[in-house]
Design a protein around this motif. Structure first.
Motif, short mmCIF file in Angstrom:
data_model
loop_
_atom_site.label_atom_id
_atom_site.label_comp_id
_atom_site.label_asym_id
_atom_site.label_seq_id
_atom_site.Cartn_x
_atom_site.Cartn_y
_atom_site.Cartn_z
N ILE A 85 0.86 -1.18 0.00
CA ILE A 85 0.00 0.00 0.00
C ILE A 85 0.89 1.23 0.00
CG2 ILE A 85 -1.64 1.32 1.41
CD1 ILE A 85 -2.75 -1.45 2.35
N GLU A 86 0.70 2.08 -0.98
CA GLU A 86 1.52 3.29 -1.09
C GLU A 86 0.61 4.50 -0.94
OE1 GLU A 86 4.81 3.50 -1.67
OE2 GLU A 86 5.23 1.38 -2.03
N ILE A 87 0.85 5.28 0.10
CA ILE A 87 0.10 6.53 0.26
C ILE A 87 1.06 7.66 -0.07
CG2 ILE A 87 -1.22 7.97 1.87
CD1 ILE A 87 -1.80 5.33 3.43
N VAL A 88 0.74 8.40 -1.11
CA VAL A 88 1.68 9.41 -1.61
C VAL A 88 1.03 10.79 -1.56
CG1 VAL A 88 2.86 7.75 -3.12
CG2 VAL A 88 0.90 9.02 -4.01
N SER A 89 1.85 11.83 -1.59
CA SER A 89 1.28 13.17 -1.50
C SER A 89 0.88 13.70 -2.88
CB SER A 89 2.26 14.12 -0.83
OG SER A 89 3.45 14.17 -1.55
N GLU A 90 1.41 13.09 -3.94
CA GLU A 90 1.08 13.51 -5.30
C GLU A 90 1.32 12.32 -6.23
OE1 GLU A 90 -0.78 15.23 -7.39
OE2 GLU A 90 -0.17 17.04 -6.32
N LYS A 91 0.47 12.20 -7.26
CA LYS A 91 0.65 11.09 -8.22
C LYS A 91 1.16 11.67 -9.53
CE LYS A 91 -2.81 7.61 -6.92
NZ LYS A 91 -4.20 7.17 -7.23
N ASN A 92 2.45 11.61 -9.72
CA ASN A 92 3.01 12.07 -10.98
C ASN A 92 3.99 11.00 -11.50
OD1 ASN A 92 5.38 12.37 -9.48
ND2 ASN A 92 4.87 14.49 -8.94
N GLY B 284 -7.87 3.23 -12.22
CA GLY B 284 -8.38 4.34 -11.41
C GLY B 284 -9.35 5.23 -12.16
N ASN B 285 -9.95 6.17 -11.44
CA ASN B 285 -10.99 7.02 -12.03
C ASN B 285 -10.48 8.35 -12.55
OD1 ASN B 285 -10.65 7.99 -9.25
ND2 ASN B 285 -12.29 9.39 -9.79
N SER B 286 -9.20 8.64 -12.30
CA SER B 286 -8.70 9.96 -12.71
C SER B 286 -7.69 9.85 -13.87
CB SER B 286 -8.04 10.65 -11.52
OG SER B 286 -7.31 11.78 -11.97
N ILE B 287 -8.05 10.46 -14.99
CA ILE B 287 -7.14 10.48 -16.14
C ILE B 287 -5.84 11.17 -15.73
CG2 ILE B 287 -6.77 11.47 -18.44
CD1 ILE B 287 -8.84 9.51 -18.85
N LYS B 288 -5.99 12.24 -14.96
CA LYS B 288 -4.83 13.06 -14.59
C LYS B 288 -3.87 12.34 -13.64
CE LYS B 288 -3.98 17.43 -12.19
NZ LYS B 288 -4.70 18.49 -11.44
N SER B 289 -4.42 11.60 -12.68
CA SER B 289 -3.58 11.00 -11.64
C SER B 289 -3.30 9.52 -11.85
CB SER B 289 -4.25 11.15 -10.27
OG SER B 289 -4.38 12.49 -9.91
N ASP B 290 -4.24 8.81 -12.48
CA ASP B 290 -4.12 7.35 -12.58
C ASP B 290 -3.75 6.87 -13.98
OD1 ASP B 290 -5.02 7.15 -9.88
OD2 ASP B 290 -7.08 7.42 -10.58
N VAL B 291 -3.89 7.73 -14.97
CA VAL B 291 -3.65 7.29 -16.35
C VAL B 291 -2.40 7.95 -16.95
CG1 VAL B 291 -4.58 7.25 -18.70
CG2 VAL B 291 -6.08 6.71 -16.76
N ALA C 297 -2.67 1.51 -18.27
CA ALA C 297 -3.68 2.06 -17.37
C ALA C 297 -5.08 1.76 -17.87
CB ALA C 297 -3.50 3.56 -17.21
N VAL C 298 -5.96 1.44 -16.92
CA VAL C 298 -7.38 1.30 -17.20
C VAL C 298 -8.11 2.43 -16.48
CG1 VAL C 298 -9.45 -0.06 -16.72
CG2 VAL C 298 -7.40 -1.20 -17.57
N HIS C 299 -8.85 3.20 -17.24
CA HIS C 299 -9.65 4.28 -16.67
C HIS C 299 -11.06 3.77 -16.44
CE1 HIS C 299 -11.89 8.30 -17.25
NE2 HIS C 299 -11.37 8.29 -16.05
N ILE C 300 -11.55 3.90 -15.20
CA ILE C 300 -12.95 3.57 -14.92
C ILE C 300 -13.59 4.86 -14.39
CG2 ILE C 300 -14.56 2.09 -13.69
CD1 ILE C 300 -12.35 0.02 -13.40
N PRO C 301 -14.32 5.57 -15.25
CA PRO C 301 -14.85 6.87 -14.83
C PRO C 301 -15.78 6.75 -13.63
CG PRO C 301 -15.17 6.51 -17.19
CD PRO C 301 -14.74 5.20 -16.60
#
Lengths: 234, 234
Positions: B148-155, B177-184, B194-198
């Motif tokens: 489990i990784e808890i991060v302050s920013e996903k880049n 994940g649901n965010s194009i910006k953070s998960d894709v 990456a799989v985007h699930i809106p």
């Protein structure tokens, strides 16, 4: 003193590498002044401490949680009569805390640089992820540490989990920090070694009541500069 | 569709495994009602969004930072006339958010349990360490994830660092994940898939303006339940 063979040295951060408690203490003074028309200093402090302890389980450690505790205490102590403008001042205090320069303790930079040449160094710090990352970045010490662990609580389970994940033999692990409660006891319990370096003022929440330390086997140094000599068996 | 050979599946948490945005939306409604005597809904919302964006860099993500932003906005919008009692209500909202039950999205538990039998699963979530740990514990899903990784920013830098640390070949890594910006986008940039699930509603901060996705190679599913069949090439 038994001789220690250490591969990994882990450091606590707040009040071990850089000054932290004085920033909170300074803010508490400002908070007392803000409420001086309502109550005496001692009572304000007592109430703030009470709110903090009650809120730690909901908020965790860090500036944001502390700020919410100040606001809550201010509302309670004034029976809701505190003004929005005054609460705005409390938010201003928190902003000053967040932007406070990271002020290293004397001898930290040289000692960390020296030990990084001979040992694998880690940073294990408790608190708010965002605050701690910002402080590590501003400290300019990050590169000396081969890994940085920011955890929400420092207990035996957490230390065991970190050692396992990094495949560290507890017998070759040394933790260095200013808190007996967070940096010493749980590390010893997890099979590691610990050096306690007291900080002049320690947050009441980190203080121990009624724990008998006589049979706990840890080391105490006055100053981080003594660490290299200590590791060399003097 | 090229066939994927995946060893590690990493999931985002908020609005991918459990509902999160509706809790914030509900609180914003309460906040608007609290200030209804001072301003119209739309203006309140706009000002709160502005404060949030301005404060993200100081506070990071999470309920505590959001609460401080609500308090700050309330003071600003009332020019300091808001009462301590009303600010106490805002703190009450934040406490309700913190204790909100973790409500899993439909199909999450079965899908995660199923995939854990065939793949190494990770959780990669951004936000407040304390909030996220509490939600993971309450979700009762923790045991399915090998890390489990808890991060302050996903880049991109953060995803690269995680893959390196866990010795994961990016070509065999899939983020869901649901965010194009953070998960894709940052995952693709780091060489992974990456799989985007809106999610029906997505926080404005995670929305993308003017990014051309036509040449970005990622997958989109409607529902997490479709993931096992997708991984088997249908």
């Amino acid at each position: 003193m038994a001789s220690l063979s250490i591969d990994v040295i882990a450091f606590d951060a707040d009040d071990t590498l850089w000054h932290n408690e004085p920033i909170f203490t300074e803010t508490k003074r400002k908070f007392e002044q803000l409420l001086a028309n309502y109550h005496g200093e001692e009572w304000i402090n007592l109430k703030l401490d009470e709110t903090e302890v009650r809120n730690i389980q909901h908020f965790g450690y860090g500036i944001k949680g502390f700020t919410l505790s100040m606001i809550e205490t201010a509302i309670e102590l004034t029976e809701g009569r505190i003004s929005g403008r005054e609460i705005g001042e409390i938010i201003g205090f928190s902003r000053q805390m967040m932007h406070h320069p990271v002020d290293l303790l004397d001898g930290v930079r040289e000692t960390v640089a020296l030990l990084a040449a001979s040992h694998k160094l880690m940073l294990i710090t408790k608190g708010d992820l965002f605050d701690q990352e910002a402080k590590i970045a501003r400290s300019d010490l990050g590169d000396y540490f081969s890994s940085i662990e920011i955890v929400s609580e420092k207990n035996t389970r957490v230390y065991r989990e970190i050692m396992e994940r990094h495949a560290i033999d507890p017998e070759r692990f040394l933790m260095v920090g200013n808190s007996i409660k967070s940096d010493v006891l749980p590390v010893i319990e997890a099979g590691g070694s610990a050096v306690h370096i007291p900080y002049p003022s320690t947050w009441f929440h980190e203080k121990l009541d009624g724990v008998d330390l006589e049979h706990v086997d840890f080391f105490e140094l006055e100053h981080i500069k003594q660490l290299p000599a200590f590791l060399n068996g003097r």
